[in-house]
Design an enzyme around this catalytic site. Sequence first.
Site, PDB file in Angstrom:
ATOM      1  N   HIS A  22       0.867  -1.180   0.000  1.00  0.00           N
ATOM      2  CA  HIS A  22       0.000   0.000   0.000  1.00  0.00           C
ATOM      3  C   HIS A  22       0.901   1.226   0.000  1.00  0.00           C
ATOM      4  O   HIS A  22       1.739   1.394   0.897  1.00  0.00           O
ATOM      5  CB  HIS A  22      -0.936  -0.011   1.203  1.00  0.00           C
ATOM      6  CG  HIS A  22      -1.900  -1.154   1.193  1.00  0.00           C
ATOM      7  ND1 HIS A  22      -2.132  -1.955   2.292  1.00  0.00           N
ATOM      8  CD2 HIS A  22      -2.679  -1.646   0.199  1.00  0.00           C
ATOM      9  CE1 HIS A  22      -3.026  -2.892   1.972  1.00  0.00           C
ATOM     10  NE2 HIS A  22      -3.365  -2.723   0.707  1.00  0.00           N
ATOM     11  N   GLU A  25       1.607   3.646   3.176  1.00  0.00           N
ATOM     12  CA  GLU A  25       2.021   3.076   4.459  1.00  0.00           C
ATOM     13  C   GLU A  25       3.549   3.121   4.491  1.00  0.00           C
ATOM     14  O   GLU A  25       4.227   2.249   3.950  1.00  0.00           O
ATOM     15  CB  GLU A  25       1.460   1.662   4.614  1.00  0.00           C
ATOM     16  CG  GLU A  25      -0.075   1.653   4.615  1.00  0.00           C
ATOM     17  CD  GLU A  25      -0.697   0.268   4.653  1.00  0.00           C
ATOM     18  OE1 GLU A  25       0.055  -0.731   4.776  1.00  0.00           O
ATOM     19  OE2 GLU A  25      -1.938   0.176   4.553  1.00  0.00           O
ATOM     20  N   ARG A  64      -2.982   4.533  -1.515  1.00  0.00           N
ATOM     21  CA  ARG A  64      -3.075   3.112  -1.169  1.00  0.00           C
ATOM     22  C   ARG A  64      -2.873   2.236  -2.399  1.00  0.00           C
ATOM     23  O   ARG A  64      -2.157   1.242  -2.361  1.00  0.00           O
ATOM     24  CB  ARG A  64      -4.425   2.824  -0.512  1.00  0.00           C
ATOM     25  CG  ARG A  64      -4.593   1.371  -0.043  1.00  0.00           C
ATOM     26  CD  ARG A  64      -5.898   1.231   0.722  1.00  0.00           C
ATOM     27  NE  ARG A  64      -6.190  -0.140   1.095  1.00  0.00           N
ATOM     28  CZ  ARG A  64      -5.751  -0.763   2.198  1.00  0.00           C
ATOM     29  NH1 ARG A  64      -4.965  -0.116   3.033  1.00  0.00           N
ATOM     30  NH2 ARG A  64      -6.094  -2.006   2.471  1.00  0.00           N
ATOM     31  N   ARG A  72      -5.295  -7.808  -2.357  1.00  0.00           N
ATOM     32  CA  ARG A  72      -6.513  -8.612  -2.465  1.00  0.00           C
ATOM     33  C   ARG A  72      -6.615  -9.361  -3.798  1.00  0.00           C
ATOM     34  O   ARG A  72      -7.630 -10.007  -4.056  1.00  0.00           O
ATOM     35  CB  ARG A  72      -7.761  -7.725  -2.325  1.00  0.00           C
ATOM     36  CG  ARG A  72      -7.860  -6.932  -1.025  1.00  0.00           C
ATOM     37  CD  ARG A  72      -8.122  -7.804   0.176  1.00  0.00           C
ATOM     38  NE  ARG A  72      -8.408  -7.007   1.364  1.00  0.00           N
ATOM     39  CZ  ARG A  72      -7.486  -6.501   2.172  1.00  0.00           C
ATOM     40  NH1 ARG A  72      -6.195  -6.707   1.914  1.00  0.00           N
ATOM     41  NH2 ARG A  72      -7.830  -5.802   3.242  1.00  0.00           N
ATOM     42  N   HIS A 117       3.306  -3.517   6.689  1.00  0.00           N
ATOM     43  CA  HIS A 117       2.140  -2.646   6.596  1.00  0.00           C
ATOM     44  C   HIS A 117       2.052  -1.723   7.806  1.00  0.00           C
ATOM     45  O   HIS A 117       2.529  -2.048   8.893  1.00  0.00           O
ATOM     46  CB  HIS A 117       0.855  -3.475   6.524  1.00  0.00           C
ATOM     47  CG  HIS A 117       0.669  -4.211   5.245  1.00  0.00           C
ATOM     48  ND1 HIS A 117      -0.098  -3.732   4.215  1.00  0.00           N
ATOM     49  CD2 HIS A 117       1.177  -5.405   4.825  1.00  0.00           C
ATOM     50  CE1 HIS A 117      -0.065  -4.590   3.210  1.00  0.00           C
ATOM     51  NE2 HIS A 117       0.697  -5.617   3.555  1.00  0.00           N
ATOM     52  N   TYR A 165      -8.488 -14.025   1.910  1.00  0.00           N
ATOM     53  CA  TYR A 165      -7.488 -12.978   1.772  1.00  0.00           C
ATOM     54  C   TYR A 165      -6.444 -13.424   0.744  1.00  0.00           C
ATOM     55  O   TYR A 165      -5.591 -14.264   1.039  1.00  0.00           O
ATOM     56  CB  TYR A 165      -6.792 -12.712   3.101  1.00  0.00           C
ATOM     57  CG  TYR A 165      -7.670 -12.079   4.156  1.00  0.00           C
ATOM     58  CD1 TYR A 165      -7.708 -10.694   4.305  1.00  0.00           C
ATOM     59  CD2 TYR A 165      -8.451 -12.857   5.006  1.00  0.00           C
ATOM     60  CE1 TYR A 165      -8.509 -10.110   5.279  1.00  0.00           C
ATOM     61  CE2 TYR A 165      -9.252 -12.281   5.975  1.00  0.00           C
ATOM     62  CZ  TYR A 165      -9.270 -10.900   6.106  1.00  0.00           C
ATOM     63  OH  TYR A 165     -10.062 -10.326   7.065  1.00  0.00           O
ATOM     64  N   THR A 167      -3.583 -12.341  -0.367  1.00  0.00           N
ATOM     65  CA  THR A 167      -2.592 -11.330  -0.033  1.00  0.00           C
ATOM     66  C   THR A 167      -1.345 -11.413  -0.914  1.00  0.00           C
ATOM     67  O   THR A 167      -1.025 -12.461  -1.477  1.00  0.00           O
ATOM     68  CB  THR A 167      -2.155 -11.466   1.439  1.00  0.00           C
ATOM     69  OG1 THR A 167      -1.552 -12.767   1.625  1.00  0.00           O
ATOM     70  CG2 THR A 167      -3.339 -11.334   2.375  1.00  0.00           C
ATOM     71  N   GLU A 179       2.028  -5.757  10.759  1.00  0.00           N
ATOM     72  CA  GLU A 179       1.093  -4.621  10.761  1.00  0.00           C
ATOM     73  C   GLU A 179       1.393  -3.771  11.993  1.00  0.00           C
ATOM     74  O   GLU A 179       1.188  -4.222  13.118  1.00  0.00           O
ATOM     75  CB  GLU A 179      -0.346  -5.139  10.817  1.00  0.00           C
ATOM     76  CG  GLU A 179      -1.406  -4.093  10.632  1.00  0.00           C
ATOM     77  CD  GLU A 179      -1.674  -3.774   9.174  1.00  0.00           C
ATOM     78  OE1 GLU A 179      -1.647  -2.576   8.839  1.00  0.00           O
ATOM     79  OE2 GLU A 179      -1.922  -4.711   8.386  1.00  0.00           O
ATOM     80  N   TYR A 289     -10.307   1.249   5.650  1.00  0.00           N
ATOM     81  CA  TYR A 289     -11.405   0.290   5.588  1.00  0.00           C
ATOM     82  C   TYR A 289     -12.775   0.941   5.487  1.00  0.00           C
ATOM     83  O   TYR A 289     -13.787   0.239   5.423  1.00  0.00           O
ATOM     84  CB  TYR A 289     -11.352  -0.650   6.794  1.00  0.00           C
ATOM     85  CG  TYR A 289     -10.222  -1.655   6.741  1.00  0.00           C
ATOM     86  CD1 TYR A 289      -9.427  -1.787   5.591  1.00  0.00           C
ATOM     87  CD2 TYR A 289      -9.929  -2.476   7.818  1.00  0.00           C
ATOM     88  CE1 TYR A 289      -8.388  -2.688   5.539  1.00  0.00           C
ATOM     89  CE2 TYR A 289      -8.891  -3.394   7.763  1.00  0.00           C
ATOM     90  CZ  TYR A 289      -8.123  -3.489   6.628  1.00  0.00           C
ATOM     91  OH  TYR A 289      -7.102  -4.394   6.580  1.00  0.00           O
TER      92      TYR A 289
END
Length: 319
Positions: A22, A25, A64, A72, A117, A165, A167, A179, A289
């Site tokens: 992202h 981040e 992002r 995703r 992240h 997910y 990922t 995270e 989100y």
Amino acid sequence: MTSCSVVHKPPVRRVAIFGGTHGNELSGIFLVKHWQENGAEIQRTGMEVKPFLTNPRAVKKCTRYIDCDLNRVFDPDNLGRTVVEDIPYEVRRAQEINHIFGPKGSDDAYDLIFDLHNTTSNMGGTLILENSRDDFTIQMFHYIKNALAPECCPVLLIEHPNLKYATTRSVAKHPVGVEVGPQPQGVVRADTLDKMRKIVKHGLDFVQLFNEGKEFPPCTIEVYKIMEKVDYPRNKNGEVIAIIHPKLQDQDWQPLNNGDPLFLTLDGEVIAYNGDCTVYPTFINEAAYYEKKQAFVKTIKTELTAKHIRSSVLDQNTS
């Protein structure tokens, strides 16, 4: 230490560290760029460690993503899509990443990927586990948690029969999500970056010890297993009509009981949690989100036990 019940696993030789999945981040982006220029601190004997910027276009724009969420789209449909002119940038990038570090699910895939992240939620330094039966990764998380003690290092298990997910890190045999928050989007904080850096260091230390033949006896870790995603209250037009209650804000990983406040309307109405068991919310009020219609993630506490493991490198050396 020897045991007839020890599980021999292949050494971990190829490791990648992803930053910028992202593009806003910044802790992982700053670290990966630094390590690309000066990677001495992440190099370990007997393995290749590759720092990699996963979504460079989004990083350049400090957003992002460009067309869709890169974290995703690592599912068979997207990875197998025909490349045409109007294919989303992140889908095309996912195919490139899968070619470099995969193919996903194959013997040729990288052994381990740390995917770095940030979150705007008050989650601290969190490790994300995708497979409850991955003894190697559970052992690594046990090692990292002990190395960071007494500082808390929660583990979020995202294994779920209905929530899928796909990922970026799932390309690897052992995917590890890191995270760290709270940190605003498009901002880098020294304390948050340092916490992320320490997690990666201890993870790499574990891999080196494992590769050198150290045995890791059975261990048990506490994890927070994802149960469901909870949306904000909305009106008939789909607009959010209540915000996270002040008593829930920043309370990631804290127990939430029946009757505790969840949301607050602008008219002052309190919307309480209605549930038959204690849960532990996380990703509370995560900025990214809102578009995913997710106010927080509901988890329950459970324990996972990993088997006694040792690298099969010793068997190879003596054969």
